[in-house]
Design a protein around this motif. Structure first.
Motif, PDB file in Angstrom:
ATOM      1  N   VAL A 167     -24.058 -49.483  13.687  1.00 13.13           N
ATOM      2  CA  VAL A 167     -24.860 -50.456  12.960  1.00 13.13           C
ATOM      3  C   VAL A 167     -26.081 -50.726  13.819  1.00 13.13           C
ATOM      4  O   VAL A 167     -25.960 -51.158  14.967  1.00 13.13           O
ATOM      5  CB  VAL A 167     -24.091 -51.765  12.675  1.00 13.13           C
ATOM      6  N   VAL A 168     -27.261 -50.425  13.291  1.00 13.90           N
ATOM      7  CA  VAL A 168     -28.506 -50.562  14.042  1.00 13.90           C
ATOM      8  C   VAL A 168     -29.436 -51.472  13.250  1.00 13.90           C
ATOM      9  O   VAL A 168     -29.843 -51.146  12.128  1.00 13.90           O
ATOM     10  CB  VAL A 168     -29.183 -49.194  14.275  1.00 13.90           C
ATOM     11  N   ASN A 169     -29.749 -52.634  13.824  1.00 14.02           N
ATOM     12  CA  ASN A 169     -30.629 -53.605  13.166  1.00 14.02           C
ATOM     13  C   ASN A 169     -30.152 -53.923  11.747  1.00 14.02           C
ATOM     14  O   ASN A 169     -30.943 -54.028  10.809  1.00 14.02           O
ATOM     15  CB  ASN A 169     -32.069 -53.084  13.129  1.00 14.02           C
ATOM     16  N   GLY A 170     -28.838 -54.062  11.602  1.00 14.31           N
ATOM     17  CA  GLY A 170     -28.268 -54.407  10.312  1.00 14.31           C
ATOM     18  C   GLY A 170     -28.051 -53.243   9.380  1.00 14.31           C
ATOM     19  O   GLY A 170     -27.480 -53.413   8.295  1.00 14.31           O
ATOM     20  N   ASN A 171     -28.475 -52.054   9.765  1.00 18.12           N
ATOM     21  CA  ASN A 171     -28.301 -50.863   8.934  1.00 18.12           C
ATOM     22  C   ASN A 171     -27.028 -50.127   9.351  1.00 18.12           C
ATOM     23  O   ASN A 171     -26.848 -49.800  10.527  1.00 18.12           O
ATOM     24  CB  ASN A 171     -29.511 -49.941   9.069  1.00 18.12           C
ATOM     25  N   TYR A 172     -26.187 -49.864   8.372  1.00 13.19           N
ATOM     26  CA  TYR A 172     -24.857 -49.280   8.585  1.00 13.19           C
ATOM     27  C   TYR A 172     -24.903 -47.774   8.366  1.00 13.19           C
ATOM     28  O   TYR A 172     -25.405 -47.297   7.350  1.00 13.19           O
ATOM     29  CB  TYR A 172     -23.892 -49.946   7.612  1.00 13.19           C
ATOM     30  N   TYR A 173     -24.388 -47.028   9.358  1.00 13.91           N
ATOM     31  CA  TYR A 173     -24.377 -45.568   9.265  1.00 13.91           C
ATOM     32  C   TYR A 173     -23.006 -45.029   9.685  1.00 13.91           C
ATOM     33  O   TYR A 173     -22.395 -45.531  10.621  1.00 13.91           O
ATOM     34  CB  TYR A 173     -25.423 -44.943  10.201  1.00 13.91           C
ATOM     35  N   VAL A 174     -22.559 -43.989   9.005  1.00 12.38           N
ATOM     36  CA  VAL A 174     -21.374 -43.236   9.419  1.00 12.38           C
ATOM     37  C   VAL A 174     -21.822 -41.838   9.808  1.00 12.38           C
ATOM     38  O   VAL A 174     -22.470 -41.158   9.006  1.00 12.38           O
ATOM     39  CB  VAL A 174     -20.325 -43.160   8.292  1.00 12.38           C
ATOM     40  N   HIS A 175     -21.507 -41.417  11.035  1.00 12.43           N
ATOM     41  CA  HIS A 175     -21.934 -40.081  11.457  1.00 12.43           C
ATOM     42  C   HIS A 175     -20.802 -39.065  11.467  1.00 12.43           C
ATOM     43  O   HIS A 175     -21.049 -37.877  11.667  1.00 12.43           O
ATOM     44  CB  HIS A 175     -22.604 -40.127  12.835  1.00 12.43           C
ATOM     45  N   ILE A 227     -17.790 -45.487  20.162  1.00 10.98           N
ATOM     46  CA  ILE A 227     -17.439 -44.124  19.805  1.00 10.98           C
ATOM     47  C   ILE A 227     -16.213 -43.748  20.633  1.00 10.98           C
ATOM     48  O   ILE A 227     -15.833 -44.455  21.558  1.00 10.98           O
ATOM     49  CB  ILE A 227     -18.586 -43.137  20.088  1.00 10.98           C
ATOM     50  N   SER A 228     -15.599 -42.613  20.314  1.00  9.19           N
ATOM     51  CA  SER A 228     -14.453 -42.146  21.084  1.00  9.19           C
ATOM     52  C   SER A 228     -14.811 -40.887  21.850  1.00  9.19           C
ATOM     53  O   SER A 228     -15.264 -39.898  21.263  1.00  9.19           O
ATOM     54  CB  SER A 228     -13.277 -41.852  20.151  1.00  9.19           C
ATOM     55  N   GLN A 229     -14.596 -40.914  23.163  1.00  8.47           N
ATOM     56  CA  GLN A 229     -14.825 -39.713  23.959  1.00  8.47           C
ATOM     57  C   GLN A 229     -13.832 -38.612  23.602  1.00  8.47           C
ATOM     58  O   GLN A 229     -14.081 -37.440  23.870  1.00  8.47           O
ATOM     59  CB  GLN A 229     -14.796 -40.037  25.457  1.00  8.47           C
ATOM     60  N   SER A 230     -12.724 -38.966  22.958  1.00  8.35           N
ATOM     61  CA  SER A 230     -11.770 -37.958  22.499  1.00  8.35           C
ATOM     62  C   SER A 230     -12.318 -37.122  21.346  1.00  8.35           C
ATOM     63  O   SER A 230     -11.746 -36.086  21.010  1.00  8.35           O
ATOM     64  CB  SER A 230     -10.457 -38.620  22.061  1.00  8.35           C
ATOM     65  N   HIS A 231     -13.401 -37.569  20.724  1.00 14.20           N
ATOM     66  CA  HIS A 231     -14.011 -36.826  19.623  1.00 14.20           C
ATOM     67  C   HIS A 231     -15.227 -36.010  20.069  1.00 14.20           C
ATOM     68  O   HIS A 231     -15.781 -35.255  19.255  1.00 14.20           O
ATOM     69  CB  HIS A 231     -14.463 -37.785  18.519  1.00 14.20           C
ATOM     70  N   SER A 232     -15.653 -36.169  21.308  1.00 10.74           N
ATOM     71  CA  SER A 232     -16.928 -35.592  21.727  1.00 10.74           C
ATOM     72  C   SER A 232     -16.953 -34.076  21.637  1.00 10.74           C
ATOM     73  O   SER A 232     -17.934 -33.474  21.162  1.00 10.74           O
ATOM     74  CB  SER A 232     -17.258 -36.044  23.152  1.00 10.74           C
ATOM     75  N   ASP A 233     -15.893 -33.419  22.099  1.00  8.00           N
ATOM     76  CA  ASP A 233     -15.872 -31.960  22.062  1.00  8.00           C
ATOM     77  C   ASP A 233     -15.936 -31.445  20.631  1.00  8.00           C
ATOM     78  O   ASP A 233     -16.589 -30.425  20.356  1.00  8.00           O
ATOM     79  CB  ASP A 233     -14.620 -31.437  22.758  1.00  8.00           C
ATOM     80  N   GLN A 234     -15.282 -32.139  19.686  1.00  4.53           N
ATOM     81  CA  GLN A 234     -15.329 -31.716  18.294  1.00  4.53           C
ATOM     82  C   GLN A 234     -16.749 -31.775  17.737  1.00  4.53           C
ATOM     83  O   GLN A 234     -17.179 -30.879  17.008  1.00  4.53           O
ATOM     84  CB  GLN A 234     -14.405 -32.581  17.431  1.00  4.53           C
ATOM     85  N   PHE A 235     -17.481 -32.832  18.078  1.00  8.07           N
ATOM     86  CA  PHE A 235     -18.856 -32.947  17.591  1.00  8.07           C
ATOM     87  C   PHE A 235     -19.744 -31.853  18.183  1.00  8.07           C
ATOM     88  O   PHE A 235     -20.613 -31.305  17.494  1.00  8.07           O
ATOM     89  CB  PHE A 235     -19.417 -34.337  17.912  1.00  8.07           C
ATOM     90  N   ILE A 236     -19.533 -31.547  19.446  1.00 13.37           N
ATOM     91  CA  ILE A 236     -20.323 -30.477  20.068  1.00 13.37           C
ATOM     92  C   ILE A 236     -20.050 -29.153  19.361  1.00 13.37           C
ATOM     93  O   ILE A 236     -20.983 -28.383  19.067  1.00 13.37           O
ATOM     94  CB  ILE A 236     -19.995 -30.379  21.565  1.00 13.37           C
ATOM     95  N   LYS A 237     -18.794 -28.872  19.081  1.00 16.05           N
ATOM     96  CA  LYS A 237     -18.445 -27.601  18.439  1.00 16.05           C
ATOM     97  C   LYS A 237     -18.992 -27.514  17.015  1.00 16.05           C
ATOM     98  O   LYS A 237     -19.432 -26.453  16.563  1.00 16.05           O
ATOM     99  CB  LYS A 237     -16.933 -27.412  18.453  1.00 16.05           C
ATOM    100  N   VAL A 238     -18.946 -28.613  16.267  1.00 15.72           N
ATOM    101  CA  VAL A 238     -19.347 -28.587  14.858  1.00 15.72           C
ATOM    102  C   VAL A 238     -20.843 -28.851  14.667  1.00 15.72           C
ATOM    103  O   VAL A 238     -21.477 -28.239  13.804  1.00 15.72           O
ATOM    104  CB  VAL A 238     -18.506 -29.600  14.050  1.00 15.72           C
ATOM    105  N   HIS A 239     -21.408 -29.757  15.467  1.00 16.35           N
ATOM    106  CA  HIS A 239     -22.806 -30.147  15.288  1.00 16.35           C
ATOM    107  C   HIS A 239     -23.745 -29.644  16.389  1.00 16.35           C
ATOM    108  O   HIS A 239     -24.972 -29.735  16.235  1.00 16.35           O
ATOM    109  CB  HIS A 239     -22.930 -31.669  15.211  1.00 16.35           C
ATOM    110  N   GLY A 240     -23.187 -29.184  17.496  1.00 25.24           N
ATOM    111  CA  GLY A 240     -24.045 -28.752  18.593  1.00 25.24           C
ATOM    112  C   GLY A 240     -24.488 -29.871  19.502  1.00 25.24           C
ATOM    113  O   GLY A 240     -25.196 -29.629  20.486  1.00 25.24           O
ATOM    114  N   VAL A 241     -24.103 -31.110  19.197  1.00 24.20           N
ATOM    115  CA  VAL A 241     -24.412 -32.261  20.046  1.00 24.20           C
ATOM    116  C   VAL A 241     -23.176 -33.150  20.114  1.00 24.20           C
ATOM    117  O   VAL A 241     -22.354 -33.182  19.198  1.00 24.20           O
ATOM    118  CB  VAL A 241     -25.607 -33.098  19.533  1.00 24.20           C
ATOM    119  N   SER A 242     -23.056 -33.903  21.196  1.00 29.43           N
ATOM    120  CA  SER A 242     -21.949 -34.840  21.352  1.00 29.43           C
ATOM    121  C   SER A 242     -22.167 -36.069  20.473  1.00 29.43           C
ATOM    122  O   SER A 242     -23.308 -36.415  20.105  1.00 29.43           O
ATOM    123  CB  SER A 242     -21.842 -35.260  22.822  1.00 29.43           C
ATOM    124  N   ASN A 243     -21.069 -36.770  20.165  1.00 28.22           N
ATOM    125  CA  ASN A 243     -21.215 -38.046  19.464  1.00 28.22           C
ATOM    126  C   ASN A 243     -21.859 -39.109  20.343  1.00 28.22           C
ATOM    127  O   ASN A 243     -22.207 -40.191  19.855  1.00 28.22           O
ATOM    128  CB  ASN A 243     -19.870 -38.535  18.914  1.00 28.22           C
TER     129      ASN A 243
END
Length: 439
Positions: A218-226, A297-313
């Protein structure tokens, strides 16, 4: 000038994750406690932890850009107080503690989404007659008001099991409970919470179905799901066996939990922070329930984001201090799906052999992107491990990617069979933890 970020529980693996963000060369990552000091049930008072953290951050001799947290309590509670002290962006301490205090959180959740909340009640484990406090039907799930990784959590079928579980909980609940109590002294707790402090427990009706979590900001009241990550348990529904990304839930179910997440966070007044919210979905009845709200965020998800998106969460965690929004949908990694697997033993025993470094290296080279972390040593008694759930012992983590779920699960089963562990009971890994299909 290099922008400096303090990171709670910074370990070498996390540096790899943090450096997998855009423009990482512009940033410097500085350690704020080791993971041993802040993650594995710290024995130090909250005031001491906060004082040391303030001294560490105050010594920053460059541009202090922000503080990043990717761990559960107590770093999750320290984070907003530190940010407020140094004029950095974060959710308010009150909003964070509304999430961390599981009973207070349920009260707030019920105001926003009453049909999504299981029956619950608070139980003082030190009461002379704790049974008299139970206002929901057996069976139920019992856990401390503050905990993480399912520690001190028990499925309770009857009064006898409740008494047994409370004996165990009484021996350890104050380790995190007193830390939470110190944090609660710094905010205004509503009268509806009553006497329920960090040393209490919460009993909740059992949740059925599939489990997954949304991660966002949530950034400045704006809600996002990544991202939406499936949390998969073994076939006996006892312990987590993997975090799988992206979710395989149908689109309409994913949209429902995303909308629910926004309603929950707006009720709590949660802004300018990352979050993770866990849900259950009973496919047979199409019933949705909230499990819990995390303030990171969860560091347990970081490797998955790197593999799927090319960047960490961690890219999203940086959105808060940098006052921006990252669109992960425009990023592509090398894999269509990825997971962090938790290899477990369910019976207490002693480790008599672990895979050698050369064996691990050979296995990692056999599957691109594979990462194997051994969490035990030869001679380790599994019951001596810290931060375990109540039903199993985590002996290794395996991170894998795949072009399909079937390919990824097949690779995991082959890897688990190839890891040469030996245990004093002469047994191997229990087969019910290896699901051949998603559900």
């Amino acid at each position: 000038m290099t922008r400096q970020f303090f990171v709670f529980g910074l370990a070498p693996l996390h540096c790899e994750y943090l450096n997998a963000v855009h423009g990482a060369e512009q940033y410097q990552w500085r350690k704020l406690f080791s993971d041993d000091e802040i993650v594995w049930y710290p024995d130090r008072p909250m005031r001491e932890l906060l004082s040391e953290a303030e001294q560490t951050v105050a010594q920053c001799n460059g541009e202090l850009a922000g503080i990043i947290n990717h761990w559960d309590f107590p770093s999750s509670a320290l984070h907003p107080f530190l940010c407020r002290q140094f004029g950095l962006r974060s959710a308010s301490p009150e909003a964070v503690l509304k999430c961390e205090h599981k009973y207070w959180s349920r009260l707030e959740q019920k105001k926003a989404l009453p049909e999504w909340i299981p029956d619950f009640c608070a139980i003082d484990p030190f009461a002379k007659d704790p049974l008299s406090q139970v206002t929901i039907d057996f069976p139920f799930w019992l856990k401390p008001v503050v905990s993480h990784s399912s520690q001190l959590g028990f499925r309770i079928e009857n009064e006898r099991e409740l008494i047994q579980a409370l004996k165990v909980i009484r021996g350890d609940v104050r380790r995190l409970g007193e830390l939470l109590n110190t944090a609660l002294e710094r905010v205004s707790v509503p009268t509806e919470v009553g006497e329920v402090d960090g040393n209490w427990c919460i009993a909740e009706g059992l949740l059925k179905g599939k489990q997954c979590g949304i991660e966002g900001t949530v950034v400045n009241g704006n809600y996002y799901v990544h991202g939406i990550v499936d949390t998969v348990k073994d076939s006996r529904n006892l312990s987590f066996t993997r975090y799988e990304y992206p979710s395989v839930w149908p689109e309409y179910a994913q949209q429902k939990i995303c909308d629910a997440g926004e309603a929950l966070l707006r009720q709590i007044g949660f802004d300018n922070s990352a979050f993770g919210i866990e849900f259950f979905w009973d496919e047979e009845t199409d019933d949705f329930k909230v499990l819990e709200i995390n303030t990171r965020i969860s560091q347990s998800h970081s490797d998955q984001f790197i593999k799927v998106h090319g960047v960490s969460n961690h890219e999203a965690a940086l959105d808060i201090p940098l006052n921006r929004h990252t669109d992960f949908s425009n990023m592509r990694g090398d894999y269509q799906c990825a997971a962090k697997f938790m290899l477990r033993r369910y019976e207490d025993t002693t480790v008599t052999r672990i895979p050698t470094a050369s064996e691990i290296e050979a296995l990692q080279e056999s599957i691109p992107g594979c990462k194997i972390s051994i969490l035990v040593d030869e001679g380790t008694r599994l019951s001596d491990l810290s931060s375990q759930d109540s039903y199993s012992f985590e002996v290794a983590n395996i991170c894998l990617g795949g072009q399909s779920q079937e390919e990824m699960l097949s690779s995991y089963r082959d890897l688990a069979a190839a890891l040469h562990f030996e245990f004093s009971d002469g047994r191997g890994f229990e087969p019910f933890q290896f699901k051949s299909v998603r559900y």
